[in-house]
Design a protein around this motif. Structure first.
Motif, PDB file in Angstrom:
ATOM      1  N   ARG A   1       8.340  -0.510  -7.109  1.00 52.75           N
ATOM      2  CA  ARG A   1       8.231  -1.834  -6.500  1.00 52.75           C
ATOM      3  C   ARG A   1       9.500  -2.646  -6.712  1.00 52.75           C
ATOM      4  N   HIS A   2      10.065  -2.532  -7.892  1.00 52.32           N
ATOM      5  CA  HIS A   2      11.289  -3.285  -8.194  1.00 52.32           C
ATOM      6  C   HIS A   2      12.440  -2.839  -7.304  1.00 52.32           C
ATOM      7  N   ARG A   3      12.439  -1.588  -6.892  1.00 56.02           N
ATOM      8  CA  ARG A   3      13.516  -1.035  -6.045  1.00 56.02           C
ATOM      9  C   ARG A   3      13.115  -0.963  -4.576  1.00 56.02           C
ATOM     10  N   HIS A   4      11.945  -1.527  -4.245  1.00 54.39           N
ATOM     11  CA  HIS A   4      11.457  -1.599  -2.872  1.00 54.39           C
ATOM     12  C   HIS A   4      11.304  -0.201  -2.243  1.00 54.39           C
TER      13      HIS A   4
ATOM     14  N   ALA B   1       0.836  -1.205   0.000  1.00 53.34           N
ATOM     15  CA  ALA B   1       0.000   0.000   0.000  1.00 53.34           C
ATOM     16  C   ALA B   1       0.868   1.251   0.000  1.00 53.34           C
ATOM     17  N   GLY B   2       1.987   1.207   0.729  1.00 51.43           N
ATOM     18  CA  GLY B   2       2.905   2.348   0.742  1.00 51.43           C
ATOM     19  C   GLY B   2       3.480   2.623  -0.629  1.00 51.43           C
ATOM     20  N   THR B   3       3.821   1.568  -1.363  1.00 48.61           N
ATOM     21  CA  THR B   3       4.364   1.752  -2.717  1.00 48.61           C
ATOM     22  C   THR B   3       3.307   2.306  -3.654  1.00 48.61           C
ATOM     23  N   ILE B   4       2.074   1.811  -3.534  1.00 48.74           N
ATOM     24  CA  ILE B   4       0.993   2.306  -4.390  1.00 48.74           C
ATOM     25  C   ILE B   4       0.750   3.794  -4.141  1.00 48.74           C
ATOM     26  N   ILE B   5       0.678   4.168  -2.864  1.00 49.87           N
ATOM     27  CA  ILE B   5       0.415   5.571  -2.544  1.00 49.87           C
ATOM     28  C   ILE B   5       1.578   6.447  -2.970  1.00 49.87           C
ATOM     29  N   LEU B   6       2.804   5.951  -2.838  1.00 49.70           N
ATOM     30  CA  LEU B   6       3.956   6.729  -3.300  1.00 49.70           C
ATOM     31  C   LEU B   6       3.894   6.946  -4.807  1.00 49.70           C
TER      32      LEU B   6
ATOM     33  N   GLU C   1       8.264   1.193   0.770  1.00 48.76           N
ATOM     34  CA  GLU C   1       7.961   0.164   1.763  1.00 48.76           C
ATOM     35  C   GLU C   1       8.453   0.534   3.154  1.00 48.76           C
ATOM     36  N   SER C   2       9.510   1.336   3.223  1.00 47.05           N
ATOM     37  CA  SER C   2      10.062   1.702   4.519  1.00 47.05           C
ATOM     38  C   SER C   2      10.856   2.992   4.371  1.00 47.05           C
ATOM     39  N   GLY C   3      11.225   3.583   5.502  1.00 48.82           N
ATOM     40  CA  GLY C   3      12.041   4.783   5.483  1.00 48.82           C
ATOM     41  C   GLY C   3      11.269   6.001   5.012  1.00 48.82           C
ATOM     42  N   ILE C   4      12.001   6.933   4.384  1.00 47.79           N
ATOM     43  CA  ILE C   4      11.378   8.176   3.922  1.00 47.79           C
ATOM     44  C   ILE C   4      10.323   7.907   2.860  1.00 47.79           C
ATOM     45  N   GLY C   5      10.576   6.943   1.997  1.00 54.00           N
ATOM     46  CA  GLY C   5       9.619   6.638   0.943  1.00 54.00           C
ATOM     47  C   GLY C   5       8.280   6.156   1.454  1.00 54.00           C
ATOM     48  N   ALA C   6       8.228   5.680   2.696  1.00 53.72           N
ATOM     49  CA  ALA C   6       6.966   5.192   3.249  1.00 53.72           C
ATOM     50  C   ALA C   6       6.139   6.293   3.893  1.00 53.72           C
ATOM     51  N   LEU C   7       6.692   7.502   4.020  1.00 51.97           N
ATOM     52  CA  LEU C   7       5.962   8.582   4.681  1.00 51.97           C
ATOM     53  C   LEU C   7       4.641   8.927   3.994  1.00 51.97           C
TER      54      LEU C   7
END
Length: 478
Positions: A221-224, A68-73, A227-233
């Protein structure tokens, strides 16, 4: 006005209220009464759909997850690209078209406050646009069982603040690099490229045409990422995480304030240069003969072509259409079956170019600063109109051959039919504008979106008819 009068004149909230009123007036000016009521009806239907979705999802559990974090990003990146394009256009309007900066900057108020209010107005216009798209679905879902989703509003606000700062920085950088004369046109091209960046990215990262946001999702998604860290904000903020919302909104506000401080002098110098109407050279009279042509048709044709070429907003329309033709070109020259590709290209050629020719014709025919002069002039009015229509078609012609060339890789006779149908659709769209034209001063078309509703409907019907003929013929020939 009553609300604005409650605020201290010249204060930051007072200026922001002024910007909001200006934005709302512009929106009302661009839409007629009937169009507004149609928009209200569509909005009511959209809210009803949101209520249905909220009721259906009231017992479905929502929680944050890496996917869900990747989709929203990915969605946030896509929205940010469009927001920056909108911010560039808003910044250009502030610098070149608003016409109120002289009064505001000469008033006894800090210049930094004026710039901050303008930036807030740009961000407010962006937020308003996306709130109309988001809230009718978000509010029912959040109210009926998922209140954490209100965090998406905080994410939207943070994106709008950063986009406003980025758009202003791009506008000022363009003005600095290319000068005040070319800044408007280059800025329009930049905004169009930013608006179509998702489509270009989608073609670059995939082997075939696909949604820009889907391509972004695959890449992230390929680079994850997300999913976590700043990208998950962004994902956590959209699901109501208070810390993520605080970090994103706080960072957006901090950048907003820093932009107002850092760009104050640059903004003022750019505005001063924009107000100077530079010419290429002092008139000498030696080359004045080049401005005239033999005969009425040639003179009117040359005049209209020059006016269209000088119009910065047309650069936005043309480049945006070229960008959105890119997926079709990738489809044409990729490894795909010609059974459906060629007819699709033929239909798209007629539809896109017909609409573009209609827009050019509407501007050339209706945007006339001296309609009374042409009315009383001892010239053939039909020849004047034909010259204007020819100028509009000449502007659209270079784009009109792109997709027929792609069709030619599958069937040459089909390409000729596509080219003929494209030309006929353009002529028909221009003729519709010619018959329904209402001449107005050219300066009244700065905030234009198209001709009248009747002309738009007729143009679409014409494009569908000729596009269907072209598509069906190419399908049979293929």
């Amino acid at each position: 006005m009553a609300r604005a009068s409650l605020l201290p004149p010249g204060s930051f909230p007072w200026l922001v209220a002024h910007e909001i009123r200006q934005t709302m007036r512009g929106m009302r000016a661009r839409t007629g009464t009937r169009t507004r009521w149609l928009g209200y009806a569509l909005l009511a239907g959209y809210v009803a759909i949101g209520c249905f979705v909220g009721w259906a999802l009231r017992d479905v559990p929502f929680s944050y997850s890496p996917i869900a974090g990747t989709i929203i990003l990915a969605v946030a990146v896509g929205m940010f690209a469009f927001m920056v394009a909108q911010a560039v256009l808003g910044s250009q309007h502030t610098l070149y078209e608003a016409g109120d900066l002289d009064l505001l900057l000469s008033a006894p108020m800090p210049e930094r406050t004026v710039l901050a209010a303008k930036l807030t107005g740009i961000a407010g216009a962006i937020v308003t646009t996306y709130l109309f798209l988001l809230l009718p679905i978000l509010v029912p879902v959040a109210v009926l069982g998922h209140p954490a989703l209100f965090g998406a509003v905080g994410l939207l606000l943070a994106l709008a603040l950063v986009a406003a700062c980025t758009g202003l920085a791009i506008t000022l950088a363009v003005a600095k690099l290319v000068g005040p004369r070319a800044a408007r046109t280059v800025g329009q091209v930049t905004a169009a490229l930013l608006g179509g960046a998702l489509f270009l990215f989608g073609q670059y990262t995939s082997n075939g045409p696909r949604s820009g946001r889907a391509a972004i999702f695959d890449w992230l998604r390929h680079r994850h990422l997300g999913e976590s860290g700043i990208g998950a904000l962004p994902g956590k903020a959209a699901f109501g995480d208070p810390l993520a919302i605080l970090l994103l909104c706080g960072g957006g506000v901090a950048l907003f304030v820093a932009t107002g401080i850092a760009f104050e002098r640059w903004f003022l110098s750019s505005y001063q240069m924009a107000s100077v109407r530079l010419s290429r050279a002092a008139p000498t009279g030696k080359a004045i003969g080049r401005k005239f042509r033999d005969g009425l048709f040639g003179t009117i044709f040359a005049k209209e072509v020059r006016l269209l070429l000088r119009d910065p907003a047309l650069a936005f329309q043309v480049v945006l259409r070229v960008v959105y033709l890119a997926p079709l070109l990738f489809l044409a020259f990729g490894r795909h079956s010609a059974v459906l590709v060629a007819p699709t290209l033929a239909f798209a050629s007629v539809l896109v170019i017909g609409q573009l020719a209609g827009s050019f014709a509407w501007l050339a025919i209706s945007a006339e600063d001296t309609p009374d002069l042409l009315t009383v002039a001892p010239v053939d009015k039909g020849e004047v109109s034909r010259a204007k229509l020819a100028a509009a078609l000449a502007m659209a012609a270079p784009l009109g051959v792109i997709l027929p060339v792609a069709v030619a890789t599958y069937t040459i006779p089909g390409a000729l039919v596509t080219l003929a149908m494209t030309a006929m659709a353009g002529v028909a769209a221009g003729y519709i504008e010619l018959k329904l034209a209402k001449p107005m001063p050219r300066k009244s078309f700065n905030q234009r979106r198209g001709g009248g509703a009747i002309a738009a409907i007729l143009s679409i019907l014409v494009a569908l008819v000729f596009g269907g003929i072209a598509s069906g013929t190419v399908y049979l020939l293929g």
